[in-house]
Design a protein around this motif. Structure first.
Motif, PDB file in Angstrom:
ATOM      1  N   GLU A 240      24.367  -4.987  55.467  1.00 32.04           N
ATOM      2  CA  GLU A 240      25.186  -5.267  54.279  1.00 32.04           C
ATOM      3  C   GLU A 240      25.736  -3.948  53.749  1.00 32.04           C
ATOM      4  N   LYS A 241      26.722  -4.021  52.896  1.00 37.84           N
ATOM      5  CA  LYS A 241      27.310  -2.805  52.340  1.00 37.84           C
ATOM      6  C   LYS A 241      26.271  -2.054  51.512  1.00 37.84           C
ATOM      7  N   ASP A 242      26.211  -0.737  51.697  1.00 40.49           N
ATOM      8  CA  ASP A 242      25.349   0.082  50.853  1.00 40.49           C
ATOM      9  C   ASP A 242      26.203   0.687  49.745  1.00 40.49           C
ATOM     10  N   GLU A 243      25.993   0.228  48.532  1.00 41.40           N
ATOM     11  CA  GLU A 243      26.828   0.645  47.406  1.00 41.40           C
ATOM     12  C   GLU A 243      26.658   2.120  47.085  1.00 41.40           C
ATOM     13  N   GLY A 246      28.308   3.995  49.817  1.00 38.87           N
ATOM     14  CA  GLY A 246      29.694   3.561  49.936  1.00 38.87           C
ATOM     15  C   GLY A 246      30.084   3.237  51.361  1.00 38.87           C
ATOM     16  N   ILE A 247      29.140   2.731  52.158  1.00 45.44           N
ATOM     17  CA  ILE A 247      29.402   2.396  53.557  1.00 45.44           C
ATOM     18  C   ILE A 247      29.368   0.880  53.734  1.00 45.44           C
ATOM     19  N   GLU A 248      30.422   0.350  54.365  1.00 41.17           N
ATOM     20  CA  GLU A 248      30.544  -1.092  54.560  1.00 41.17           C
ATOM     21  C   GLU A 248      29.570  -1.599  55.621  1.00 41.17           C
ATOM     22  N   LYS A 249      29.303  -2.899  55.569  1.00 46.71           N
ATOM     23  CA  LYS A 249      28.512  -3.548  56.611  1.00 46.71           C
ATOM     24  C   LYS A 249      29.161  -3.295  57.964  1.00 46.71           C
TER      25      LYS A 249
END
Length: 474
Positions: A240-243, A246-249
């Protein structure tokens, strides 16, 4: 007829004619019946080059200890150990050998000890067990940090999708070979030496001994050591995206490195451990846990030297990562790194303590770290939960389930090749002592520390480079 190793054989690979030579001859000719002479000499070349890697080997630990200058403290003037020490917390106890527990129990008896914890990858080491965490009051234990001061992990996540890797695998392998250097004593010379601001630090002038080590540090800047140190390309997968990052899935090409402060740190560790033993007289079972008070000049010297070695280890990783990103034309989306052989000043249970993590990952609340598996097993990018009982720590890897000697005796080259093939891993260098089967199951280790960390992403190794084991191919 059993292979017989001679003194001439040993001197041809670098041993000197001294008392160590006689001890090596005795050990070499009393064991390893199943190995041929080339394999035995390759093994003892590794012992000569990386004695710290054999401090937990049931056959070679005494030899290794003598080779790194172990000295016995006098029996008199000893400091008494606590007869009723506090308990230490254990994670994954069923997977931890008794030797590690025995060492941890001794560490908890030190009069300077405040708290302790044993991580699920723990195994017997030298002094403090590998995977041991120890909080002390105003005291620093050189062998609580370890021989390889500042041994650490570093991960670069690239803006390159996973499918690009397989399409260009040969290029990644070529660049990995071109921009890394491994092995004891190996370094760069002349115009090939790397430059880094760490060499400008004033701490290199703190003592004559540290100053004399600067040239060695410069030549080995940007290189990796032996044993389980590696540089590897792999695929990092975010479910999943890591907020925060800031890295997308998705799946990304990534570079993972593991090494420390090279000969510079090892020399510092040997010097200050010997000094600690001279100044802090302990009973025989605790001599390798001798400490330096941070109120003393020697303690302050070691603290500065340790931090310098940590900065130097970080610089070595930075140079490798910068070279590799440039070589493959990648943009780095994020870089994460952490020491796992170090000591920190931290607040624990409301008081300032010195937290020694010897083969353990800092896992304070929100702190990111990397926990590798093996060359054929996944590693994990993690975020700490800040579990105070664990002294804000987690494991530093899968941990060994076989000593190096056991691995060499019981794992064949064909078995190792099959495991690598099954996992689509290309290996450059390394010997059977680093075979995947020599390590614990990383999934079991991770399951044992769910309350300590959250998994952010999974790293799958694809091309692994390690130091050559020195043996000849069949």
């Amino acid at each position: 007829m059993k292979t017989k190793i001679t003194g001439t054989d040993l001197m041809s690979i670098g041993y000197k004619q001294n008392e160590i030579l006689g001890l090596v001859l005795k050990v070499a000719n009393s064991n390893y019946e199943e190995l041929n002479s080339d394999e035995i000499l390759a093994l003892f070349k590794k012992v000569l080059d990386y004695p710290e890697s054999f401090l937990d080997d049931e056959i070679l630990e005494n030899l290794a200890a003598k080779m790194i200058g172990a000295v016995n403290a006098p029996a008199d003037e000893t400091i008494a150990l606590n007869e009723n020490p506090n308990d230490y917390v254990v994670y994954g106890s069923q997977h931890i050998e008794q030797g590690a527990h025995n060492q941890m129990k001794v560490a908890m008896q030190l009069p300077v000890t405040v708290a302790g914890a044993l991580m699920p990858d723990a195994h017997q080491g030298y002094g403090l067990p590998i995977g041991g965490v120890l909080a002390t009051k105003n005291a620093i234990i050189p062998y609580g940090v370890g021989v390889d001061i500042g041994c650490r992990m570093a991960l670069s996540i690239y803006d390159i999708p996973a499918d690009h890797f397989e399409e260009n695998r040969s290029k990644y392998q070529r660049e990995l070979i071109a921009h890394t250097k491994f092995g004891a004593g190996h370094g760069f010379h002349g115009q090939h030496k790397a430059e880094h601001e760490v060499l400008d630090k004033s701490e290199f002038n703190m003592t004559p001994m540290v100053k004399q080590l600067k040239d060695k540090a410069w030549s080995q800047l940007g290189t990796s050591g032996g044993g389980n140190h590696f540089v590897e390309f792999g695929i990092l997968e975010f479910d999943e995206k890591d907020e925060i990052l800031g890295i997308e899935k998705g799946k990304y090409v990534a570079l993972l490195t593991h090494s420390g402060s090279r000969g510079f740190g090892a020399t510092l560790a040997g010097h200050y451990t010997k000094l600690a033993r001279q100044l802090t007289k302990l009973p025989a079972e605790a001599q390798n846990l001798a400490w330096l008070s941070l109120d003393s000049q020697e303690g302050q010297e070691y603290w500065m030297a340790m931090n310098l070695a940590g900065d130097y280890a970080s610089a070595c990783h930075q140079i490798i990562h910068d070279k590799m990103a440039k070589a493959i034309g990648a943009e780095v989306l994020a870089k994460i790194e952490n020491h796992h052989n170090f000591a920190w000043k931290e607040i624990w249970n409301g008081e300032e303590v010195i937290v020694h993590r010897k083969g353990a990952t800092p896992a304070g609340k929100g702190v990111m770290g990397i926990i590798p598996g093996s060359m054929a097993a996944p590693g994990f990018l993690v975020r700490g939960k800040g579990e105070e009982r664990a002294i804000n720590s987690a494991s530093h890897g899968a941990g060994r389930q076989m000593s190096r000697t056991q691995a060499v005796k019981s794992i064949t080259k064909n078995q190792m090749r099959e495991v690598l093939k099954d996992n689509n891993v290309t290996l450059i260098g390394a010997g059977r002592d680093e075979a995947p089967m020599a390590y614990k199951d990383i999934t079991v280790v991770m399951e044992s520390q769910k309350e300590l960390i959250d998994v952010v992403a999974k790293f799958t190794p694809k091309i692994v480079r390690m130091a050559d084991d020195g043996s000849r191919e069949d």
